[in-house]
Design a protein around this motif. Structure first.
Motif, mmCIF file in Angstrom:
data_model
loop_
_atom_site.group_PDB
_atom_site.id
_atom_site.type_symbol
_atom_site.label_atom_id
_atom_site.label_comp_id
_atom_site.label_asym_id
_atom_site.label_seq_id
_atom_site.Cartn_x
_atom_site.Cartn_y
_atom_site.Cartn_z
ATOM 1 N N CYS A 5 0.904 -1.147 0.000
ATOM 2 C CA CYS A 5 0.000 0.000 0.000
ATOM 3 C C CYS A 5 0.937 1.190 0.000
ATOM 4 C CB CYS A 5 -0.888 -0.007 1.242
ATOM 5 S SG CYS A 5 -1.882 1.472 1.391
ATOM 6 N N PHE A 14 -5.146 15.137 -0.758
ATOM 7 C CA PHE A 14 -6.202 14.323 -0.173
ATOM 8 C C PHE A 14 -7.436 15.141 0.184
ATOM 9 C CE2 PHE A 14 -3.313 10.824 0.118
ATOM 10 C CZ PHE A 14 -4.153 9.731 0.102
ATOM 11 N N PHE A 41 -18.499 8.893 3.871
ATOM 12 C CA PHE A 41 -17.230 8.733 3.179
ATOM 13 C C PHE A 41 -16.901 9.993 2.397
ATOM 14 C CE2 PHE A 41 -20.470 7.252 0.281
ATOM 15 C CZ PHE A 41 -20.060 7.645 -0.973
ATOM 16 N N LYS A 43 -15.083 11.567 -1.074
ATOM 17 C CA LYS A 43 -14.592 11.295 -2.424
ATOM 18 C C LYS A 43 -13.305 12.085 -2.594
ATOM 19 C CE LYS A 43 -18.566 10.034 -5.111
ATOM 20 N NZ LYS A 43 -19.227 10.155 -6.390
ATOM 21 N N THR A 44 -12.242 11.393 -2.951
ATOM 22 C CA THR A 44 -10.950 12.038 -3.196
ATOM 23 C C THR A 44 -10.471 11.598 -4.570
ATOM 24 O OG1 THR A 44 -9.585 10.262 -2.306
ATOM 25 C CG2 THR A 44 -10.406 11.884 -0.731
ATOM 26 N N ASN A 48 -12.961 6.608 -3.090
ATOM 27 C CA ASN A 48 -13.838 6.825 -1.945
ATOM 28 C C ASN A 48 -13.188 6.221 -0.702
ATOM 29 O OD1 ASN A 48 -15.657 7.899 -3.761
ATOM 30 N ND2 ASN A 48 -16.854 6.028 -3.898
ATOM 31 N N ILE A 49 -13.119 7.020 0.368
ATOM 32 C CA ILE A 49 -12.515 6.561 1.615
ATOM 33 C C ILE A 49 -13.503 6.841 2.740
ATOM 34 C CG2 ILE A 49 -10.543 6.734 3.160
ATOM 35 C CD1 ILE A 49 -8.966 7.976 0.819
ATOM 36 N N GLU A 50 -13.876 5.792 3.477
ATOM 37 C CA GLU A 50 -14.793 5.966 4.601
ATOM 38 C C GLU A 50 -14.147 6.838 5.667
ATOM 39 O OE1 GLU A 50 -16.626 2.501 6.301
ATOM 40 O OE2 GLU A 50 -16.798 1.548 4.340
ATOM 41 N N ASP A 51 -14.982 7.633 6.358
ATOM 42 C CA ASP A 51 -14.477 8.555 7.377
ATOM 43 C C ASP A 51 -13.686 7.848 8.475
ATOM 44 O OD1 ASP A 51 -15.632 10.590 5.967
ATOM 45 O OD2 ASP A 51 -17.151 11.087 7.469
ATOM 46 N N ASN A 53 -11.704 5.501 8.208
ATOM 47 C CA ASN A 53 -10.354 5.245 7.696
ATOM 48 C C ASN A 53 -9.663 6.533 7.262
ATOM 49 O OD1 ASN A 53 -10.714 2.432 7.966
ATOM 50 N ND2 ASN A 53 -11.720 2.349 5.979
ATOM 51 N N TYR A 54 -10.442 7.495 6.786
ATOM 52 C CA TYR A 54 -9.906 8.723 6.205
ATOM 53 C C TYR A 54 -9.143 9.556 7.235
ATOM 54 C CZ TYR A 54 -9.970 13.310 3.909
ATOM 55 O OH TYR A 54 -9.618 14.513 3.378
ATOM 56 N N LEU A 57 -5.805 8.096 8.595
ATOM 57 C CA LEU A 57 -4.820 8.092 7.519
ATOM 58 C C LEU A 57 -4.279 9.499 7.267
ATOM 59 C CD1 LEU A 57 -3.463 6.416 5.205
ATOM 60 C CD2 LEU A 57 -5.388 7.142 3.785
#
Length: 134
Positions: A5, A14, A41, A43-44, A48-51, A53-54, A57
């Motif tokens: 990753c 981001f 989530f 959109k980047t 798409n990244i869930e909050d 995880n966002y 990170l």
């Protein structure tokens, strides 16, 4: 086999293009009614990244880029001025959003920060090398 990753980017890349919400069917309760869970989530440009995880990170990226002190200053400012934010998690998430969008630059009583050059992030996680038996 190996898994990687990896990212090579700047923190500002981001920035979310939109905040979204969807529901996901999780099953039925004991009476037979359908149950759903809500998923927020972002959109980047990386997808798409869930909050959930966002924000961890992005916080890690902010620390890697050397902007942890700026994030702390923004959090302190938000804690004092943003009374609608009740929990530390909400304060931190809002501060991360303000840092990415550079909203703090337009706050009148925010301490001026020396402009820093954008730093590139080289992020590699869970790299497993192949081992060969010779």
């Amino acid at each position: 086999m190996y898994q990687t990753c990896s990212f090579v980017c700047k923190v500002e890349e981001f920035k979310p293009t939109s905040n979204n919400f969807r529901t996901e069917f999780i099953g039925k309760d004991w009476t037979g009614r359908k149950q759903y869970r809500g998923i927020s989530f972002k959109k980047t440009q990386f997808g798409n990244i869930e909050d959930i995880n966002y924000y961890p990170l992005i916080k890690e990226f902010i620390e890697i880029a050397g902007k942890a002190e700026l994030l702390k200053t923004i959090k302190d400012y938000c804690r004092e001025h943003c009374v609608w934010l009740k929990t530390e998690k909400n304060i931190e998430n809002y501060a991360i959003d303000c840092l990415l969008l550079k909203a703090y630059e337009h706050w009148k009583d925010f301490p001026k920060q020396a402009s820093e050059p954008d730093k590139w992030i080289f992020y590699f996680e869970d790299i497993k090398m192949l081992s060969r038996n010779l």
